[in-house]
Design an enzyme around this catalytic site. Sequence first.
Site, PDB file in Angstrom:
ATOM      1  NE  ARG A  90      10.260  13.284  35.700  1.00 54.08           N
ATOM      2  CZ  ARG A  90      10.468  12.060  36.194  1.00 54.08           C
ATOM      3  NH1 ARG A  90      11.368  11.270  35.658  1.00 54.08           N
ATOM      4  NH2 ARG A  90       9.783  11.646  37.238  1.00 54.08           N
ATOM      5  CB  SER A 161       1.748  17.428  40.974  1.00 54.91           C
ATOM      6  OG  SER A 161       2.532  16.328  40.601  1.00 54.91           O
ATOM      7  CG  ASP A 214       3.270  15.898  43.573  1.00 58.34           C
ATOM      8  OD1 ASP A 214       2.239  15.939  44.273  1.00 58.34           O
ATOM      9  OD2 ASP A 214       3.942  16.928  43.319  1.00 58.34           O
TER      10      ASP A 214
END
Length: 524
Positions: A90, A161, A214
């Site tokens: 994203r 992450s 994350d």
Amino acid sequence: MLTSSTPTKHHTKWSDKQSKALSDLTEEFTLSTAQLEHLTAAFIDQMQSGLAGDQKSSDLAMIPTFVSGRPDGQERGSYLALDLGGTNLRVCLITLKGNHDVESNSKAFRVSDHLQEAHISELMDFIAISIKEFISSEHISSKIVEHPTDSDTLELGFTFSFPVAQTAIDAGMLLRWTKGFNCPGAVGNDIVQLLQEAIDRNKVNVHVAALVNDTVGTLLAHSYKHPNTFIGAIFGTGTNGAYVEATRSIKTMPTPTAKEMIINIEWGNFDKDKRILPVTPFDNKLDRESINPGIHIFEKMISGMYLGEITRNILLHLIDHRLLFDGTSSQKLNTHWSFETKFMSQIESDTSATLIPIAQILEQELGIYLNTQVDREIVKAVCELVGRRAARLSAMATAAVVRRGLSVEGHFAGYGYPLKLSEGDHVIGTAAGVNKNETAAEEIHEKTDSVAEHGGNLQQIHVGIDGSVFEHYPHFEERMVEGLTELLGSRAKDIVALGISKDGSGVGAALAALIATKNADHSC
Ligand code: BGC
């Protein structure tokens, strides 16, 4: 009382063999309070050894993140943010508007199966090109001008992450891949440098200001809304937690300059040698057949990438013993990873008497056309066992971090965690409580009761959580709260507030970029 811990009653008659098989499975998959206590004590010990840099006795990396201080919700500015951790990348533009208010605009780019195992430079080029596309399609430069930062270059925070050993807020070396990624050329190298090189190669005017996990992003983002946030956790494709620690306790840090620092626990790797986790043959099978055998065992018992596969292993075992679907499987069900965790969510959501919606999933998704109501009840019961175990293990990790934080040496207490006992600055969940784990919940219970009796103000420790399992898996939160209550006493809900931090990764990355650019300004 029917709680989520009580297995759903079945309406049909199961054969003795079926009942026996399910009761054996129930025994294997059910974690008693005593087992949870034992795991919590070991988890806290491993946190301590990890902070001391004793990697031999700890599977918890306890990585200092170089993120010191938490937002108070008044920060302002526009930043680009990247979130990579699963099948989607994203790219976001995050505008921190102050007053706990955020505006975000994002675009998802699919990370193909090929890219997940391609050379790292190919993956990084893909990321750089995606940023370029986003900047141009969203006309970002002009939007940033409305909320200027001090430089012409766009500042970017990168939520990555995976386990990274950070050496600065904008530098860190990948320790290992997890969650199905396996790109050569990355382990042992600096992720920020690899990304910045790709960005420069592709002529994009962006500077990577910060790299965060994350969990760290989620913690920061949740703090922006709830300044009492001390923990960030992910229960999604993978699982992990981060929390605020006193730097004096981080023995792996050279000379601490700040009072507190966020630690990325990397709890997915807890007890990787399976010494105390109650692993079953179904977990072992999954681990052996995974692309990273022998690591992240805890994650493999909890997270969305794996729960469906454990369930598939159990269903095949029951089929092979002619206790399910009349002993017949399907090509689909025989296929590795074909049983997705989202099917478990759908199956557990079916509360109808005849379980017809489950029949539809079995037929349409798994090609199992002949299934009786007994079969469907068994499938649902298996999902419940696997799902409940995951939630209780998640509660265990969360409770361990809370206990650590409230202990005498821990951070929350040391920095005036708002739970003030009436007799001076007494703290709860002391080191003694940690050692005598059988009494920790009672001790916490007693002391929180005492605060309440004395009219004290029980402010909560906020835990920011992101991830599809927490958000969508039926009863997950409720089951977690049950586990937390067993480990933190019946006032657990007064002490800990679990809250969804939607888009924690995006907002958190922007906040990290802000912290990094501010630090850079100060050091000039
Ligand atoms: C990674 C962590 C990450 C977690 C949740 C794990 O596989 O090791 O770094 O925080 O997944 O995305």
